[in-house]
Design a protein around this motif. Structure first.
Motif, PDB file in Angstrom:
ATOM      1  N   ASP A  75       0.817  -1.213   0.000  1.00  0.00           N
ATOM      2  CA  ASP A  75       0.000   0.000   0.000  1.00  0.00           C
ATOM      3  C   ASP A  75       0.857   1.272   0.000  1.00  0.00           C
ATOM      4  OD1 ASP A  75       0.915   0.197   2.604  1.00  0.00           O
ATOM      5  OD2 ASP A  75      -1.035  -0.223   3.538  1.00  0.00           O
ATOM      6  N   THR A  76       2.177   1.090   0.099  1.00  0.00           N
ATOM      7  CA  THR A  76       3.079   2.247   0.127  1.00  0.00           C
ATOM      8  C   THR A  76       4.332   1.954  -0.698  1.00  0.00           C
ATOM      9  OG1 THR A  76       2.341   2.713   2.391  1.00  0.00           O
ATOM     10  CG2 THR A  76       4.348   3.817   1.649  1.00  0.00           C
ATOM     11  N   LEU A  77       4.616   2.806  -1.676  1.00  0.00           N
ATOM     12  CA  LEU A  77       5.885   2.708  -2.391  1.00  0.00           C
ATOM     13  C   LEU A  77       6.915   3.525  -1.634  1.00  0.00           C
ATOM     14  CD1 LEU A  77       4.789   3.286  -6.132  1.00  0.00           C
ATOM     15  CD2 LEU A  77       5.008   1.102  -4.896  1.00  0.00           C
ATOM     16  N   VAL A  78       8.086   2.941  -1.432  1.00  0.00           N
ATOM     17  CA  VAL A  78       9.174   3.661  -0.779  1.00  0.00           C
ATOM     18  C   VAL A  78      10.348   3.694  -1.758  1.00  0.00           C
ATOM     19  CG1 VAL A  78      10.702   3.797   1.214  1.00  0.00           C
ATOM     20  CG2 VAL A  78       8.414   2.772   1.460  1.00  0.00           C
ATOM     21  N   HIS A  87      12.573   9.321 -11.994  1.00  0.00           N
ATOM     22  CA  HIS A  87      12.115   8.040 -11.444  1.00  0.00           C
ATOM     23  C   HIS A  87      11.138   8.255 -10.287  1.00  0.00           C
ATOM     24  CE1 HIS A  87      12.166   4.336  -9.146  1.00  0.00           C
ATOM     25  NE2 HIS A  87      12.694   4.991  -8.142  1.00  0.00           N
ATOM     26  N   VAL A  88      11.502   9.154  -9.389  1.00  0.00           N
ATOM     27  CA  VAL A  88      10.639   9.409  -8.225  1.00  0.00           C
ATOM     28  C   VAL A  88       9.288   9.976  -8.685  1.00  0.00           C
ATOM     29  CG1 VAL A  88      10.353  10.877  -6.186  1.00  0.00           C
ATOM     30  CG2 VAL A  88      12.497   9.644  -6.539  1.00  0.00           C
ATOM     31  N   ARG A  89       9.342  10.874  -9.663  1.00  0.00           N
ATOM     32  CA  ARG A  89       8.084  11.434 -10.173  1.00  0.00           C
ATOM     33  C   ARG A  89       7.194  10.337 -10.790  1.00  0.00           C
ATOM     34  NH1 ARG A  89       7.911  12.051 -15.682  1.00  0.00           N
ATOM     35  NH2 ARG A  89       9.879  13.150 -15.522  1.00  0.00           N
ATOM     36  N   ALA A  90       7.813   9.411 -11.517  1.00  0.00           N
ATOM     37  CA  ALA A  90       7.033   8.314 -12.110  1.00  0.00           C
ATOM     38  C   ALA A  90       6.421   7.441 -11.013  1.00  0.00           C
ATOM     39  CB  ALA A  90       7.921   7.481 -13.039  1.00  0.00           C
ATOM     40  N   CYS A  91       7.190   7.162  -9.962  1.00  0.00           N
ATOM     41  CA  CYS A  91       6.675   6.347  -8.841  1.00  0.00           C
ATOM     42  C   CYS A  91       5.514   7.058  -8.145  1.00  0.00           C
ATOM     43  CB  CYS A  91       7.776   6.074  -7.815  1.00  0.00           C
ATOM     44  SG  CYS A  91       9.032   4.926  -8.386  1.00  0.00           S
ATOM     45  N   ALA A  92       5.682   8.355  -7.905  1.00  0.00           N
ATOM     46  CA  ALA A  92       4.633   9.105  -7.211  1.00  0.00           C
ATOM     47  C   ALA A  92       3.362   9.146  -8.056  1.00  0.00           C
ATOM     48  CB  ALA A  92       5.124  10.521  -6.895  1.00  0.00           C
ATOM     49  N   THR A  93       3.536   9.209  -9.380  1.00  0.00           N
ATOM     50  CA  THR A  93       2.371   9.203 -10.275  1.00  0.00           C
ATOM     51  C   THR A  93       1.656   7.853 -10.201  1.00  0.00           C
ATOM     52  OG1 THR A  93       3.652  10.611 -11.778  1.00  0.00           O
ATOM     53  CG2 THR A  93       1.596   9.690 -12.624  1.00  0.00           C
ATOM     54  N   ALA A  94       2.432   6.775 -10.244  1.00  0.00           N
ATOM     55  CA  ALA A  94       1.842   5.431 -10.200  1.00  0.00           C
ATOM     56  C   ALA A  94       1.130   5.209  -8.875  1.00  0.00           C
ATOM     57  CB  ALA A  94       2.932   4.381 -10.415  1.00  0.00           C
ATOM     58  N   ALA A  95       1.738   5.688  -7.785  1.00  0.00           N
ATOM     59  CA  ALA A  95       1.110   5.539  -6.468  1.00  0.00           C
ATOM     60  C   ALA A  95      -0.224   6.278  -6.435  1.00  0.00           C
ATOM     61  CB  ALA A  95       2.044   6.066  -5.379  1.00  0.00           C
ATOM     62  N   ALA A  96      -0.227   7.503  -6.948  1.00  0.00           N
ATOM     63  CA  ALA A  96      -1.467   8.290  -6.953  1.00  0.00           C
ATOM     64  C   ALA A  96      -2.547   7.571  -7.761  1.00  0.00           C
ATOM     65  CB  ALA A  96      -1.201   9.685  -7.529  1.00  0.00           C
ATOM     66  N   GLY A  99      -3.945   4.555  -5.795  1.00  0.00           N
ATOM     67  CA  GLY A  99      -4.424   4.725  -4.424  1.00  0.00           C
ATOM     68  C   GLY A  99      -3.431   4.282  -3.372  1.00  0.00           C
ATOM     69  N   MET A 100      -2.142   4.375  -3.686  1.00  0.00           N
ATOM     70  CA  MET A 100      -1.116   3.996  -2.722  1.00  0.00           C
ATOM     71  C   MET A 100      -0.437   5.262  -2.197  1.00  0.00           C
ATOM     72  SD  MET A 100       0.537   1.077  -5.128  1.00  0.00           S
ATOM     73  CE  MET A 100       1.475   0.063  -4.007  1.00  0.00           C
ATOM     74  N   LEU A 121       6.381  18.477  -8.842  1.00  0.00           N
ATOM     75  CA  LEU A 121       5.363  17.532  -9.297  1.00  0.00           C
ATOM     76  C   LEU A 121       5.141  16.434  -8.253  1.00  0.00           C
ATOM     77  CD1 LEU A 121       6.486  17.205 -13.034  1.00  0.00           C
ATOM     78  CD2 LEU A 121       4.571  18.544 -12.126  1.00  0.00           C
ATOM     79  N   VAL A 122       6.236  15.982  -7.639  1.00  0.00           N
ATOM     80  CA  VAL A 122       6.147  14.903  -6.647  1.00  0.00           C
ATOM     81  C   VAL A 122       5.312  15.348  -5.442  1.00  0.00           C
ATOM     82  CG1 VAL A 122       7.549  13.618  -4.957  1.00  0.00           C
ATOM     83  CG2 VAL A 122       8.209  13.660  -7.366  1.00  0.00           C
ATOM     84  N   GLU A 123       5.509  16.594  -5.012  1.00  0.00           N
ATOM     85  CA  GLU A 123       4.704  17.105  -3.897  1.00  0.00           C
ATOM     86  C   GLU A 123       3.251  17.287  -4.321  1.00  0.00           C
ATOM     87  OE1 GLU A 123       7.984  19.012  -0.948  1.00  0.00           O
ATOM     88  OE2 GLU A 123       6.797  20.433  -2.111  1.00  0.00           O
ATOM     89  N   LEU A 124       3.080  17.734  -5.541  1.00  0.00           N
ATOM     90  CA  LEU A 124       1.724  17.897  -6.077  1.00  0.00           C
ATOM     91  C   LEU A 124       0.987  16.555  -6.100  1.00  0.00           C
ATOM     92  CD1 LEU A 124       0.111  20.241  -7.254  1.00  0.00           C
ATOM     93  CD2 LEU A 124       1.076  19.694  -9.495  1.00  0.00           C
ATOM     94  N   LEU A 125       1.727  15.490  -6.347  1.00  0.00           N
ATOM     95  CA  LEU A 125       1.137  14.152  -6.417  1.00  0.00           C
ATOM     96  C   LEU A 125       0.834  13.579  -5.036  1.00  0.00           C
ATOM     97  CD1 LEU A 125       3.467  12.858  -9.258  1.00  0.00           C
ATOM     98  CD2 LEU A 125       0.966  12.876  -9.413  1.00  0.00           C
ATOM     99  N   GLY A 126       1.215  14.318  -3.996  1.00  0.00           N
ATOM    100  CA  GLY A 126       0.857  13.902  -2.641  1.00  0.00           C
ATOM    101  C   GLY A 126       1.849  12.969  -1.978  1.00  0.00           C
ATOM    102  N   ALA A 127       3.042  12.837  -2.541  1.00  0.00           N
ATOM    103  CA  ALA A 127       4.050  11.982  -1.913  1.00  0.00           C
ATOM    104  C   ALA A 127       4.568  12.633  -0.630  1.00  0.00           C
ATOM    105  CB  ALA A 127       5.205  11.736  -2.879  1.00  0.00           C
ATOM    106  N   THR A 128       5.024  11.810   0.317  1.00  0.00           N
ATOM    107  CA  THR A 128       5.685  12.296   1.524  1.00  0.00           C
ATOM    108  C   THR A 128       7.179  12.368   1.232  1.00  0.00           C
ATOM    109  OG1 THR A 128       4.049  11.134   2.830  1.00  0.00           O
ATOM    110  CG2 THR A 128       6.028  11.852   3.977  1.00  0.00           C
ATOM    111  N   VAL A 129       7.768  13.518   1.467  1.00  0.00           N
ATOM    112  CA  VAL A 129       9.149  13.749   1.060  1.00  0.00           C
ATOM    113  C   VAL A 129      10.047  13.985   2.265  1.00  0.00           C
ATOM    114  CG1 VAL A 129      10.586  15.478  -0.078  1.00  0.00           C
ATOM    115  CG2 VAL A 129       8.535  14.635  -1.220  1.00  0.00           C
TER     116      VAL A 129
END
Ligand code: PLP
Length: 338
Positions: A75-78, A87-96, A99-100, A121-129
């Motif tokens: 349920d969480t990508l790290v 890469h991080v932006r792609a992961c954050a997009t996939a998580a969004a 629903g992860m 973009l990563v923050e916009l996608l709701g990732a925790t940084v």
């Protein structure tokens, strides 16, 4: 040769893939630039146009990585890297999209000023940084582990993706890219002698080499390192190719001698723009209306220009360049990107 190809397709069929690409990315000629560089033909494989979260090569690896994460009930990508990371932006997009949660570890400290480029973009996608506070890139790896443990201790189900998505599943995504490219190139009459691409963590080149060997492709794949010294990059690529071959039972090997990586285009370091890279970005924009990026494709294309001007490509054969994406970094002030 037929049996080789059949076996190769079986490998790709056997491993689950979460479709993130809408279909093959465009492959087209760049005739004005070819003329300028005195090349018979120059072709661009446009992985920058993957229509998922601003695209780029990392999405290809993520199709397999995400399928594996979902299979494990994560349920969480790290994951982590530097704040410029595609890469991080792609992961954050996939998580969004699925629903992860996405927990990101960046090396260094938060850049001053407003958020720019991929970090924005990563923050916009709701990732925790989080930032490691150390400029050492390896500081990310230990903190990713700690982060995954923390998520697990709090009842979450973490799935760790190494820096750059450089793991066997990621490599397999680029093996699939070779299959796509082969079909497309043959349909369009694109017969490259050399396929050139940028090398960071090495997973993309590992997959292209492995795939080209597996499908018996009639070209040479060469990389341009934008991050590590040549020997280190080559060792990493060889190791990743071997790990993917073993993991998925791929009947092909990439020996150290198959790994051709050009060095000398990194300049001041990973992510620091170079005059040659900036010149390549400008030339590509002005001749073809295509945007390269300062961290990867600009430097890799600077290498292609250099090799062309040195007469290192055959005059009667085509050259193909894989545009692996990265354009969000065009919108980052280089001074703020350190
Ligand atoms: C990550 C990246 C690369 C290099 O891919 P690796 O698999 O890390 O070697 C090239 N271009 C862009 C735009 C990237 O984001």
């Amino acid at each position: 040769m037929m049996t080789l190809r059949t076996a190769a397709s079986e490998v790709l069929k056997a491993v689950p893939r979460l479709p993130l690409l809408a279909g093959p990315t465009p492959l087209h000629r760049a005739p004005r630039l070819a003329g300028e560089l005195d090349l018979a033909e120059l072709w661009l494989k446009r992985d920058d146009l993957i229509s998922f979260g601003f695209g780029g090569n990392k999405v290809r690896g993520l199709e397999l990585i995400m399928a594996d994460a979902l299979k494990h009930g994560a349920d969480t990508l790290v994951t982590g890297a530097g704040p410029l990371s595609n890469h991080v932006r792609a992961c954050a997009t996939a998580a969004a999209r699925h629903g992860m949660s996405c927990n990101v570890v960046y090396w260094g400290s938060p850049p001053p000023g407003p958020r720019q480029g991929n970090l924005r973009l990563v923050e916009l996608l709701g990732a925790t940084v989080r930032f490691t506070g150390s400029a050492d890139r390896e500081s990310v790896d230990a903190m990713i582990e700690a982060e995954a443990n923390r998520v697990g201790a709090n009842g979450g189900r973490p799935y760790v993706i190494p820096r750059g998505g450089a793991c066997p599943h990621g490599v397999l995504g680029h093996v699939a890219a070779v299959r796509e490219f082969l079909a497309q190139a043959s349909a369009l009459g694109c017969r490259p002698d050399v396929v050139l691409l940028a090398v960071g963590s090495g997973g993309t080149l590992a997959g292209w080499l492995l795939g080209s060997r597996l499908f018996n492709a009639p070209w040479r794949v060469e990389g341009v390192t934008v991050s590590r010294p040549q020997a280190e990059a080559a060792e990493q690529v060889t190791r990743l190719a071997a790990a993917a071959a073993e993991r998925f039972g791929i009947d092909a090997t990439v020996g150290e001698r198959d790994v051709i990586i050009h060095d000398g285009f990194i300049g001041g370091g990973y992510g620091i723009p170079t005059p040659e890279g900036n010149a390549a970005i400008a030339l590509m924009a002005r001749r073809e209306g295509v945007f390269l990026d300062p961290t990867y494709t600009g430097k890799a294309f600077a290498a292609l220009m250099h090799l062309a001007r040195e007469g290192r490509f055959r005059r009667d054969r085509a050259v193909a360049f894989v545009h692996t994406g990265g354009a969000p970094t065009l919108f980052v002030d280089p001074e703020a990107a350190r």
